[in-house]
Write a protein that holds these residues in place. Structure first.
Motif, PDB file in Angstrom:
ATOM      1  N   ASN A   1     -13.352  -5.647 -17.901  1.00  0.00           N
ATOM      2  CA  ASN A   1     -12.227  -5.611 -18.843  1.00  0.00           C
ATOM      3  C   ASN A   1     -11.107  -6.589 -18.486  1.00  0.00           C
ATOM      4  N   GLY A   2     -11.445  -7.575 -17.674  1.00  0.00           N
ATOM      5  CA  GLY A   2     -10.507  -8.678 -17.391  1.00  0.00           C
ATOM      6  C   GLY A   2      -9.335  -8.323 -16.497  1.00  0.00           C
ATOM      7  N   ILE A   3      -9.457  -7.244 -15.698  1.00  0.00           N
ATOM      8  CA  ILE A   3      -8.367  -6.871 -14.775  1.00  0.00           C
ATOM      9  C   ILE A   3      -8.800  -7.210 -13.345  1.00  0.00           C
ATOM     10  N   LYS A   4      -7.946  -7.956 -12.643  1.00  0.00           N
ATOM     11  CA  LYS A   4      -8.305  -8.390 -11.291  1.00  0.00           C
ATOM     12  C   LYS A   4      -8.064  -7.277 -10.272  1.00  0.00           C
ATOM     13  N   THR A   5      -8.924  -7.234  -9.249  1.00  0.00           N
ATOM     14  CA  THR A   5      -8.839  -6.151  -8.261  1.00  0.00           C
ATOM     15  C   THR A   5      -8.896  -6.669  -6.827  1.00  0.00           C
ATOM     16  N   ASN A   6      -8.359  -5.825  -5.944  1.00  0.00           N
ATOM     17  CA  ASN A   6      -8.430  -6.047  -4.505  1.00  0.00           C
ATOM     18  C   ASN A   6      -9.047  -4.779  -3.914  1.00  0.00           C
ATOM     19  N   CYS A   7     -10.244  -4.893  -3.371  1.00  0.00           N
ATOM     20  CA  CYS A   7     -10.904  -3.715  -2.805  1.00  0.00           C
ATOM     21  C   CYS A   7     -10.445  -3.547  -1.354  1.00  0.00           C
ATOM     22  N   THR A   8      -9.759  -2.430  -1.108  1.00  0.00           N
ATOM     23  CA  THR A   8      -9.108  -2.236   0.191  1.00  0.00           C
ATOM     24  C   THR A   8      -9.874  -1.248   1.073  1.00  0.00           C
TER      25      THR A   8
ATOM     26  N   GLU B   1       8.978 -10.612  -9.961  1.00  0.00           N
ATOM     27  CA  GLU B   1      10.012 -11.580 -10.355  1.00  0.00           C
ATOM     28  C   GLU B   1      10.411 -12.476  -9.184  1.00  0.00           C
ATOM     29  N   MET B   2      10.284 -11.947  -7.954  1.00  0.00           N
ATOM     30  CA  MET B   2      10.680 -12.718  -6.759  1.00  0.00           C
ATOM     31  C   MET B   2       9.628 -13.740  -6.353  1.00  0.00           C
ATOM     32  N   VAL B   3       8.353 -13.359  -6.458  1.00  0.00           N
ATOM     33  CA  VAL B   3       7.271 -14.198  -5.923  1.00  0.00           C
ATOM     34  C   VAL B   3       6.303 -14.592  -7.032  1.00  0.00           C
ATOM     35  N   ASP B   4       6.046 -15.895  -7.132  1.00  0.00           N
ATOM     36  CA  ASP B   4       5.095 -16.388  -8.123  1.00  0.00           C
ATOM     37  C   ASP B   4       3.704 -16.438  -7.489  1.00  0.00           C
ATOM     38  N   GLY B   5       2.982 -15.321  -7.560  1.00  0.00           N
ATOM     39  CA  GLY B   5       1.650 -15.252  -6.953  1.00  0.00           C
ATOM     40  C   GLY B   5       1.072 -13.873  -7.167  1.00  0.00           C
ATOM     41  N   ASP B   6      -0.125 -13.660  -6.630  1.00  0.00           N
ATOM     42  CA  ASP B   6      -0.780 -12.366  -6.820  1.00  0.00           C
ATOM     43  C   ASP B   6      -0.074 -11.256  -6.036  1.00  0.00           C
ATOM     44  N   ILE B   7       0.171 -10.137  -6.733  1.00  0.00           N
ATOM     45  CA  ILE B   7       0.883  -9.006  -6.131  1.00  0.00           C
ATOM     46  C   ILE B   7      -0.034  -7.783  -6.202  1.00  0.00           C
ATOM     47  N   SER B   8      -0.512  -7.321  -5.059  1.00  0.00           N
ATOM     48  CA  SER B   8      -1.418  -6.166  -5.052  1.00  0.00           C
ATOM     49  C   SER B   8      -0.640  -4.861  -5.134  1.00  0.00           C
ATOM     50  N   ALA B   9      -1.035  -4.012  -6.089  1.00  0.00           N
ATOM     51  CA  ALA B   9      -0.416  -2.691  -6.273  1.00  0.00           C
ATOM     52  C   ALA B   9      -1.539  -1.651  -6.221  1.00  0.00           C
ATOM     53  N   GLU B  10      -1.406  -0.712  -5.304  1.00  0.00           N
ATOM     54  CA  GLU B  10      -2.520   0.203  -5.030  1.00  0.00           C
ATOM     55  C   GLU B  10      -2.512   1.459  -5.896  1.00  0.00           C
ATOM     56  N   VAL B  11      -3.691   1.848  -6.364  1.00  0.00           N
ATOM     57  CA  VAL B  11      -3.818   3.107  -7.107  1.00  0.00           C
ATOM     58  C   VAL B  11      -3.802   4.265  -6.109  1.00  0.00           C
ATOM     59  N   LEU B  12      -3.380   5.449  -6.590  1.00  0.00           N
ATOM     60  CA  LEU B  12      -3.320   6.609  -5.703  1.00  0.00           C
ATOM     61  C   LEU B  12      -4.450   7.584  -6.011  1.00  0.00           C
ATOM     62  N   GLY B  13      -5.051   7.449  -7.198  1.00  0.00           N
ATOM     63  CA  GLY B  13      -6.134   8.339  -7.619  1.00  0.00           C
ATOM     64  C   GLY B  13      -7.437   8.034  -6.893  1.00  0.00           C
ATOM     65  N   THR B  14      -8.336   9.041  -6.872  1.00  0.00           N
ATOM     66  CA  THR B  14      -9.631   8.831  -6.214  1.00  0.00           C
ATOM     67  C   THR B  14     -10.815   9.162  -7.133  1.00  0.00           C
ATOM     68  N   THR B  15     -10.498   9.508  -8.419  1.00  0.00           N
ATOM     69  CA  THR B  15     -11.589   9.709  -9.371  1.00  0.00           C
ATOM     70  C   THR B  15     -11.677   8.469 -10.245  1.00  0.00           C
TER      71      THR B  15
ATOM     72  N   ASN C   1       0.872  -1.182   0.000  1.00  0.00           N
ATOM     73  CA  ASN C   1       0.000   0.000   0.000  1.00  0.00           C
ATOM     74  C   ASN C   1       0.909   1.231   0.000  1.00  0.00           C
ATOM     75  N   PRO C   2       0.365   2.427  -0.200  1.00  0.00           N
ATOM     76  CA  PRO C   2       1.230   3.614  -0.283  1.00  0.00           C
ATOM     77  C   PRO C   2       2.084   3.807   0.972  1.00  0.00           C
ATOM     78  N   SER C   3       1.558   3.473   2.147  1.00  0.00           N
ATOM     79  CA  SER C   3       2.337   3.638   3.393  1.00  0.00           C
ATOM     80  C   SER C   3       3.537   2.699   3.381  1.00  0.00           C
ATOM     81  N   LEU C   4       3.328   1.461   2.935  1.00  0.00           N
ATOM     82  CA  LEU C   4       4.412   0.468   2.927  1.00  0.00           C
ATOM     83  C   LEU C   4       5.468   0.820   1.881  1.00  0.00           C
ATOM     84  N   MET C   5       5.036   1.358   0.720  1.00  0.00           N
ATOM     85  CA  MET C   5       5.989   1.757  -0.329  1.00  0.00           C
ATOM     86  C   MET C   5       6.805   2.959   0.162  1.00  0.00           C
TER      87      MET C   5
END
Ligand code: G3P
Length: 216
Positions: free
Chosen positions: A104-111, A52-66, A28-32
């Motif tokens: 549109n076939g993009i996976k999401t994580n609702c935080t 490249e290090m981990v073979d699995g789902d990697i959550s990357a958070e958006v910063l926008g709110t619109t 999340n932005p705090s961890l980055m």
């Protein structure tokens, strides 16, 4: 239950991955920010390295709110690697964006999930994961694990396919309680994961075995 590590720290990701039990990573932005990752290029490269290090789902958070901002950022994040899961906050524009990503076939994580109602909305929009923050619920004087159980019962009853990703985990006991309550995934820092290893009777028992082994 799958195990994700909740950090952007590469050494900790490596240590958890080397254990052989890691199924993915959440950031999340705090961890980055904690790792000093600044600017679009550095952020993109950091996500690439984690993928490249981990073979699995990697959550990357958006910063926008619109809606438009979330879509634009989410498309860029998803293009980094096929394992990227676009992490979107539980806000009105976020729900609209999750539906768009789903279509549109993009996976999401609702935080930033703090209620069963929010979890229902995220599932309706087609989120791949919902992230209830159980530690922060405990901090506010309520029971975070109870929310995991409630969402799990609702999702089973309604047939929602969204996976429950228990987040804001602080202790090894949280991990056990989340497994018991029906979480599909727990994401936590390295310390609670390593905390699962610990029991004083294991240490005492091993010391005795090693002592007796000298007499063999
Ligand atoms: O995954 C969410 C997590 O990073 C928040 O944890 O400890 O800041 O509540 P915490």
């Amino acid at each position: 239950m799958k195990f994700f590590i909740d950090t952007a720290n590469l050494a900790q990701i490596k240590e958890a991955n080397d254990l052989g039990i890691l199924d993915g990573v959440t950031t999340n932005p705090s961890l980055m920010a904690k790792e000093g990752i600044k600017g679009e290029e550095a952020i993109t490269n950091h996500y690439k390295t984690i993928c490249e290090m981990v073979d699995g789902d990697i959550s990357a958070e958006v910063l926008g709110t619109t809606f438009e901002g979330i879509i634009e950022e989410g498309k860029k994040l998803a293009a980094i690697h096929p394992n990227i899961i676009v992490k979107v906050p539980m806000i009105k524009e976020g729900v609209k964006a999750i539906k768009w990503f789903t279509d549109n076939g993009i996976k999401t994580n609702c935080t930033l999930i703090f209620s069963a109602g929010q979890a229902i909305l995220a599932a309706k929009a087609g989120a791949s994961y919902v992230s209830p923050f159980i530690g922060r619920i405990d901090d506010s004087g309520w029971d975070g694990v109870e929310l995991i159980g409630q969402i799990s019962r609702i999702y089973k009853l309604q047939g929602y396919k969204t996976e429950i990703l228990a987040a804001s985990i602080r202790t090894a006991l949280h991990i056990v309680k989340c497994a018991e309550a029906g979480a599909d995934v727990c994401t936590c820092p390295l310390e609670p994961i390593l905390g699962l290893l610990k029991h004083p009777l294991t240490d005492i028992g091993l010391a005795k075995f090693l002592e007796d082994a000298k007499k063999m």
